[in-house]
Design an enzyme around this catalytic site. Sequence first.
Site, PDB file in Angstrom:
ATOM      1  N   ASP A  84       0.870  -1.175   0.000  1.00  0.00           N
ATOM      2  CA  ASP A  84       0.000   0.000   0.000  1.00  0.00           C
ATOM      3  C   ASP A  84       0.909   1.228   0.000  1.00  0.00           C
ATOM      4  O   ASP A  84       1.338   1.714   1.044  1.00  0.00           O
ATOM      5  CB  ASP A  84      -0.911  -0.013   1.229  1.00  0.00           C
ATOM      6  CG  ASP A  84      -1.931   1.115   1.208  1.00  0.00           C
ATOM      7  OD1 ASP A  84      -1.677   2.136   0.549  1.00  0.00           O
ATOM      8  OD2 ASP A  84      -2.973   0.983   1.869  1.00  0.00           O
ATOM      9  N   GLU A 143       0.505   2.344  13.084  1.00  0.00           N
ATOM     10  CA  GLU A 143      -0.477   2.405  12.011  1.00  0.00           C
ATOM     11  C   GLU A 143      -1.674   1.616  12.521  1.00  0.00           C
ATOM     12  O   GLU A 143      -1.773   0.417  12.320  1.00  0.00           O
ATOM     13  CB  GLU A 143       0.101   1.817  10.721  1.00  0.00           C
ATOM     14  CG  GLU A 143      -0.671   2.212   9.496  1.00  0.00           C
ATOM     15  CD  GLU A 143      -1.892   1.349   9.296  1.00  0.00           C
ATOM     16  OE1 GLU A 143      -2.926   1.649   9.932  1.00  0.00           O
ATOM     17  OE2 GLU A 143      -1.824   0.392   8.523  1.00  0.00           O
ATOM     18  N   GLU A 202     -12.016  -2.866  13.902  1.00  0.00           N
ATOM     19  CA  GLU A 202     -10.844  -3.669  14.248  1.00  0.00           C
ATOM     20  C   GLU A 202      -9.598  -2.794  14.386  1.00  0.00           C
ATOM     21  O   GLU A 202      -8.503  -3.200  13.999  1.00  0.00           O
ATOM     22  CB  GLU A 202     -10.605  -4.765  13.202  1.00  0.00           C
ATOM     23  CG  GLU A 202     -11.615  -5.883  13.257  1.00  0.00           C
ATOM     24  CD  GLU A 202     -11.231  -7.071  12.394  1.00  0.00           C
ATOM     25  OE1 GLU A 202     -10.451  -6.886  11.440  1.00  0.00           O
ATOM     26  OE2 GLU A 202     -11.712  -8.171  12.679  1.00  0.00           O
ATOM     27  N   HIS A 246      -5.508   0.239   0.643  1.00  0.00           N
ATOM     28  CA  HIS A 246      -6.106  -1.054   0.997  1.00  0.00           C
ATOM     29  C   HIS A 246      -7.333  -0.872   1.891  1.00  0.00           C
ATOM     30  O   HIS A 246      -8.131  -1.791   2.034  1.00  0.00           O
ATOM     31  CB  HIS A 246      -5.072  -1.950   1.693  1.00  0.00           C
ATOM     32  CG  HIS A 246      -4.865  -1.639   3.130  1.00  0.00           C
ATOM     33  ND1 HIS A 246      -4.139  -0.553   3.562  1.00  0.00           N
ATOM     34  CD2 HIS A 246      -5.312  -2.258   4.248  1.00  0.00           C
ATOM     35  CE1 HIS A 246      -4.132  -0.527   4.879  1.00  0.00           C
ATOM     36  NE2 HIS A 246      -4.838  -1.552   5.321  1.00  0.00           N
TER      37      HIS A 246
END
Length: 386
Positions: A84, A177, A186, A326
């Site tokens: 990504d 991240e 999540e 993504h």
Amino acid sequence: MTKNSNHNENEFISFEPNQNTKIRFEDADEDEVAEGSGVAGVGAAQDESMCDAEASDVADDTTSADYYFDSYSHFGIHEEMLKDVVRTKTYQNVIYQNKFLIKDKIVLDVGAGTGILSLFCAKAGAAHVYAVECSQMADMAKEIVKANGFSDVITVLKGKIEEIELPTPKVDVIISEWMGYFLLFENMLDSVLYARNKWLVDGGVVLPDKASLHLTAIEDSEYKEDKIEFWNSVYGFDMSCIKKKAMMEPLVDTVDQNQIVTDSRLLKTMDISKMSSGDASFTAPFKLVAQRNDYIHALVAYFDVSFTMCHKLQGFSTGPKSRATHWKQTVLYLEDVLTICEGETITGTMSVSPNKKNPRDIDIKLLYSLNGQHSKISRTQHYKMR
């Protein structure tokens, strides 16, 4: 829905709505990706809290928590994240172009994954980096650190951030991240906040330090017909009971910017350096103004991330007008098809909260209304991201 169309290199992304700041969008060539590449974060989730989870005793009670921890022991998901470019290159540039934030500092990498962010920080001159990773990928991270000659600078610690003990009382920088789909699905935010409260020095730096959630509306008749209306008649049989469930599941997909019918509105801004865990639950009003005559089949949520402590503001957007990531976008289909005219408005509120059973799952309550020339509708819908 289709892939986004052309985006120029080094474009600037305006943060909507009504914000005057612009964020430098960093692109990378393919060889740059191979050279420097990845971020330890997560797509549907982040790399930090990733230990094996116990399976649920009751099948109907199964949630993403039952699959979350073990999933980050597999290489494929790390490959997707490392490739990504939008995300990875942004983190790399933040670190390399702002070495004053990292050089000679003690850094904590929450959810280190393969250790790519730790490697960036070590290369930028960090005094020491503690890379915390809970999945089996921690063992690979140790090998990667050793293979690249940073064993004396990077210490990989295997375990949950809430359970490990650092060999140092405080750190100067926390990098992670942590973002998930819809920003909060999540996500690893609570773990970052825990680490911040326990180890970050006064005046320390959190990277990134700002995140914002945005909303817009799209025309999507073809896809909705294929994915939702399909259940009305399946080979001549009524399966509409599944349609009701399908409507409650937000779809993560890449939205073509040409589908956008309204402007975008800011729902929530989070200051990671100051916020509390409870701030991730919120109710926000919105007002979307139609830019043309069209039909609306869904609302679309996306998020922006920024690093405001840099010498020059940096960050990225996951919006449909920006280069694809993504994370894609999150599509919430409406029960109604809204016939809307240019200048008419959809008003409402969106409530977002962690699921009580599993905080990594998200419950969404949407109230919307349109009092237009051709449509007069007011409705409440519930969605569950599992």
